[in-house]
Every structure is written in C-alpha cells, then in structure tokens.
Design an enzyme around this catalytic site. Structure first.
Site, mmCIF file in Angstrom:
data_model
loop_
_atom_site.group_PDB
_atom_site.id
_atom_site.type_symbol
_atom_site.label_atom_id
_atom_site.label_comp_id
_atom_site.label_asym_id
_atom_site.label_seq_id
_atom_site.Cartn_x
_atom_site.Cartn_y
_atom_site.Cartn_z
ATOM 1 C CB CYS A 142 -15.141 -64.008 27.177
ATOM 2 S SG CYS A 142 -14.975 -63.944 25.398
ATOM 3 C CG HIS B 274 -14.741 -59.116 27.752
ATOM 4 N ND1 HIS B 274 -13.770 -59.877 28.348
ATOM 5 C CD2 HIS B 274 -14.837 -59.582 26.485
ATOM 6 C CE1 HIS B 274 -13.283 -60.746 27.486
ATOM 7 N NE2 HIS B 274 -13.911 -60.601 26.342
ATOM 8 C CD GLU C 123 -13.346 -58.316 31.566
ATOM 9 O OE1 GLU C 123 -14.568 -58.513 31.770
ATOM 10 O OE2 GLU C 123 -12.648 -59.082 30.874
#
Ligand code: XMP
Length: 515
Positions: free
Chosen positions: A77, A165, A167
């Site tokens: 990002c 993202h 994660e």
C-alpha cells in the site's frame, strides 16, 4: 529475519503475525530506522501501509540505504507508493476517491514467485493515493478492476509493490503471498515457533532491565497478566514483584485460587493486598457505570502506588524502575489506530494513568501477540489449562454486573449466582464453546412464591455469548434443560433471588456487559 518497516498503518503488526504463522521470524521497526544502525542483516524488507500520503509534506520516508542492502523488498500500500516515489516521482498521484473494500485480483505474470500457486483471489484495498502510471523499470504483476497497478515488480532488482493488504484476513490468500515473499523469494528460514518467542523475549527483558533492575506489575488472575508475569519470572526471577490488588469485586473464591496458582504453582514473587474495604467505601451509593469504572480505576492506582512504594527491591540499593503490563496487540491497535475521534461507549482502560503518576518505564512483553498466541504461550510455559482458557473478566469486576449501588450483600448474591452458572456450564462441558458467561444482578424486585411463602426478591440475568473479537457477539443457544437446571439452582441456593432470566440480545445493539 525479515525486517518490517512500519509507516503507521493500523494493520502493520498483522504482517508480523502472518509471518509468524508461516514460522518466519520478523522484526518490526519504525520507518525512520537508519539501516546503518541495524545490528543484523535482514533477509528481506517489507514496507508497511500508512495513513499518510507519500507526497505530503512531513510524510515519513524510508532510509534510501535500504535499497543498497541487496535483499528483496516488498512494499504494501503506502509501501508501494513509497517505492514508486523513490524510483520515479511522476508515477504517484493523489486520488480524490478512496478505494476501500474487497476486489478480485487477476495475476498477469504467472511465473512471478510472489504469486506462486495463487492466481485469482480476493484482496482487501484501503488506500487514497494510487499509481497513475508504471514507475520506470517496473512491470505489472497483477491488477484489479479499479487498480491496473495492484501489484508491480521491478525488472532490474528484486522489488515488489502491492496496493492491497495481504496481512488482513479479507485478503484470502494473503498469508500465502507473504510466505512466498519471505520463504521463496527471501529464503528466510522457517524455524520460528512460540518457544523461540519465549527465548527471544526473555533475552529482550534481561537486556532492558539490566543485571540489577527491578520490575513491578499488577496481576489479576487473567491469562494475559499471568503469562506476562511468568515470562518476567523466567527472565529476572525475584526481581519481578507481582501485586494482586483484591478489590473485593472478583469472582467467588478467586483471590485464594489465584494466589495459590501464581505463588505456589508458578513460583512468582507475589504480594496480595486486601483493599476491598477501600474499594467498597469509595463505591458506596454509586450507580452510574462510568463513575463506577472511574472510581475503581482511581482507587486501584492509589492502592497500587501505595503498595509499590512499600516493596523493598531485592538488590538492596537499586530501585524499581519498570512497570510490567500485559498489553496485547489488539489493545495496542485500539490506542494507536487512526480512526479519528470516536465516541467512548465504555472506558475499558482500567489502569490508564498509572504510568504518568509513577514515572516508571513500561515493559509490554505481549504487545505483538494476539489472544490465541498468548494462550499458546501460556500452555507452553506450564500455566494451568483452566487459567489459560478462562473467560475474560472485566477489571471493574462484579461491580459492573451489579446494576445499581454495590454493597457487600449485593456482591454476595451476584457472586454466588455467577458461580453456580459457571459451575453448570463446566459440568455440561460447554465452557470452551462460550466466549464469556456471567450473571448480572438487577436492581428490581419481583414477586415469587417459595413453599407457601410469598417472596419479593431480586432478579438475576444470565448472559453468555459467542464471539471472535468481542466487537460483535451472539448469545449462546443453551438447551432449555440446561437453563432449567441453572435457574432452579440459583433460586434455591441463592438467598435474595426470586427470578432468573436469560439475556437474548446480540452485540450490537447490546454490549456484552450490562453496564
Ligand atoms: P462490552 O460490554 O464493551 O464488552 O461489549 C466487551 C468486552 O470487554 C469487557 N469489558 C471490560 N473489560 N474493563 C475491562 O477490563 C472494563 O471496564 C470493561 N467493560 C467491558 C467485557 O467483559 C467483554 O469481554
């Protein structure tokens, strides 16, 4: 070790967590870290997301020396913007629209190791700025409908950037992508496990505290403070002083049980302070939930400070300079995330303020961990299974489960009812299916009949919920037979209760606790 440079995204710590799930050790440092000051050489570097815009004045930027390390780099990002910015400023533009939510990713370069074994999957986007074009010497790896440059890679060096993202759990194959980066691209070793965590953390504590430093910390009997205390004990032994403040608001028989487990079972240097009278005096006639919390929090700080001052350091001339807190990662996110001004629904931070008052340095050995990881750690460190899997219990204790003023007689009723409820839950073998269960004592009286006698007594409300994160929750679907047993036992065994009801409200709109 993978180095994660944190630019302040609320998801940054999740990157460490995902890598740990793949048994890869990662260390997160602030994005301002100077590469020349690193004492170890990372196998790869990840640049996190951020609430900032790369071109805004004062935005954080990475030490350019990171590109001289010669190791693979992955920008996530903001990290992607940062890579573009450092390579080719023209490629980043401010976007007036935020892209926020799920998107389908299509991988263009099937041979790209970052996407090895994963092609079509859902990703989570949360960004304002985006790339207006490909930076020089970069190629497109993957795209989504709205982001033609959802993933890019350098054609000249081992550098990748992704707009989404990986994660967060909404990115369905995110963990695999991070594993591809760490293991297939960076060749990081996969031998990390909780035992390594214990060893590293103990070493870290010893380094921070030094050979003579001393630490105090409050314990509550909950899993977080117990695991933190046990780590401390392993690291510095008697130089860790645990204090259990008995506020008179804990569950039935809890104080002696906790004392036994910590002192005898785990060998922790523990002092128990009975301050119940002080708490009850301060709470007298108080009905408002937030005032109860404030009073309990303030009383706790006063008692803790007073008792801490009485503790003699083990090393004679030393002094206590550190305070242990069992803060977990979700507490950290809650306090640092950039959500803008949000309304306080309930204040949960029971001991906020302790630090400013006592001028102690904080040690938080669990601040990178999630609850399930703390439980794993607890099991490995030999903390009794029942304690490890205990339902959470609020700091203000039973005071916020007695609606209306708190008095010794009300505490007795609430405690007994709660004890019976939990005992039956355990007997039925469903304790671990429930996230939290308790009894609440309501300040209303209702008419009943027992024997031939008319009774006019209080009402107990039972609450049991299932939840993943305590932000939303569903009530637990007990068998009617079970509820019948609990109700019968409470009315028969607890004087002062004439009626039992079961709370069938989810969160939202209700909260877990009644106050
Ligand atoms: P609520 O009631 O906010 O509860 O839906 C969510 C979780 O937080 C716990 N809780 C507290 N914990 N101090 C605490 O330490 C508090 O003041 C407090 N209030 C609620 C609650 O037990 C549940 O697990």
């Amino acid at each position: 070790t993978i180095l994660i440079l944190d630019f302040g995204s609320q998801y940054s710590h999740l990157i460490t967590r995902r890598l740990r799930e793949c048994h890869v050790y990662a260390e997160m440092l602030p994005c301002t870290q100077k590469i020349k000051d690193l004492t170890w050489k990372p196998k790869g570097v990840i640049l996190s997301g951020s609430p900032f815009s790369v071109y805004a004045e004062g935005s954080p930027h990475v030490d350019p020396a990171v590109f001289d390390l010669g190791v693979p780099i992955l920008g996530i990002c903001y990290g992607l913007q940062e890579l573009a910015w450092t390579h080719d400023r023209g490629a980043v533009t401010e976007s007036s629209e935020r892209e926020y939510g799920k998107a389908e990713i299509v991988v263009h370069d099937a041979k790209n190791l970052l996407f090895d074994g994963i092609d079509h999957f859902q990703v989570w986007m949360s960004h304002g700025d985006k790339l207006s074009g490909l930076p020089k010497d970069f190629a497109i790896t993957a795209s989504t409908e709205n982001s033609p440059f959802a993933a890019i890679h350098s054609t000249t060096s081992p550098i990748w950037g992704i707009q989404f993202h990986p994660e967060v759990s909404h990115t369905t194959k995110g963990t695999q992508l991070l594993e591809n980066f760490a293991v297939k691209i960076c060749k990081a070793s996969t031998n990390w496990n909780m035992r390594n965590f214990i060893d590293t953390e103990i070493e870290r504590i010893r380094t921070i505290v030094g050979p003579t430093g001393e630490v105090i910390g409050a314990v509550s009997g909950g899993v977080d403070s117990t695991v933190a205390a046990k780590l401390m004990k392993e690291a510095i032994g008697e130089r860790f002083h645990a204090i259990l403040v008995d506020n008179g608001l804990m569950r039935l028989n809890e104080v002696p049980t906790v004392k036994d487990t910590l002192q005898k079972g785990l060998g922790i240097n523990l002092t128990v302070i009975d301050a119940s009278e002080e708490f009850l005096t301060n709470l007298k006639d108080i009905s408002d939930p937030e005032r109860k919390r404030k009073i309990i929090g303030n009383t706790f700080i006063r008692v803790f400070e007073r008792e801490a001052a009485k503790i003699t350091p083990k090393n004679g001339d030393g002094e206590i300079e550190f305070l242990l807190q069992g803060t977990l990662y979700p507490d950290v996110i809650e306090s640092i995330s950039f959500k803008g001004p949000s309304q306080t629904i309930k204040t949960h931070h029971n001991v906020g303020g302790l630090l400013e008052d006592m001028k102690l340095k904080l040690i938080e050995p669990l601040r990178e961990l999630f609850k399930d990881e703390v439980r794993d750690l607890g099991e490995i460190m030999g903390i009794p299974h029942d304690l490890v899997w205990r339902h959470p219990f609020p700091g203000p204790g039973i005071a916020i489960r007695i609606l209306g003023p708190v008095s010794p007689s009300q505490i007795e009723i609430a405690r007994k009812a709660d004890y019976i409820f939990i005992e039956e839950i355990k007997k039925a073998g469903i304790y671990n299916n429930i996230s939290q269960a308790f009894a609440c004592l309501l300040p209303v009286k209702s008419v009943g009949v027992m024997g031939d006698q008319r009774t006019y007594e209080q009402v107990i409300a039972l609450r049991a919920i299932e939840t993943k994160d305590f932000m939303t929750a569903d009530w637990y679907e007990f068998d009617f037979e079970f509820l019948k047993t609990v109700s019968r036992r409470i009315v028969n065994e607890v004087r002062g209760v004439a009626r039992v009801v079961y709370d069938i409200t989810s969160k939202p709109p209700a909260t877990v606790e009644w106050e």
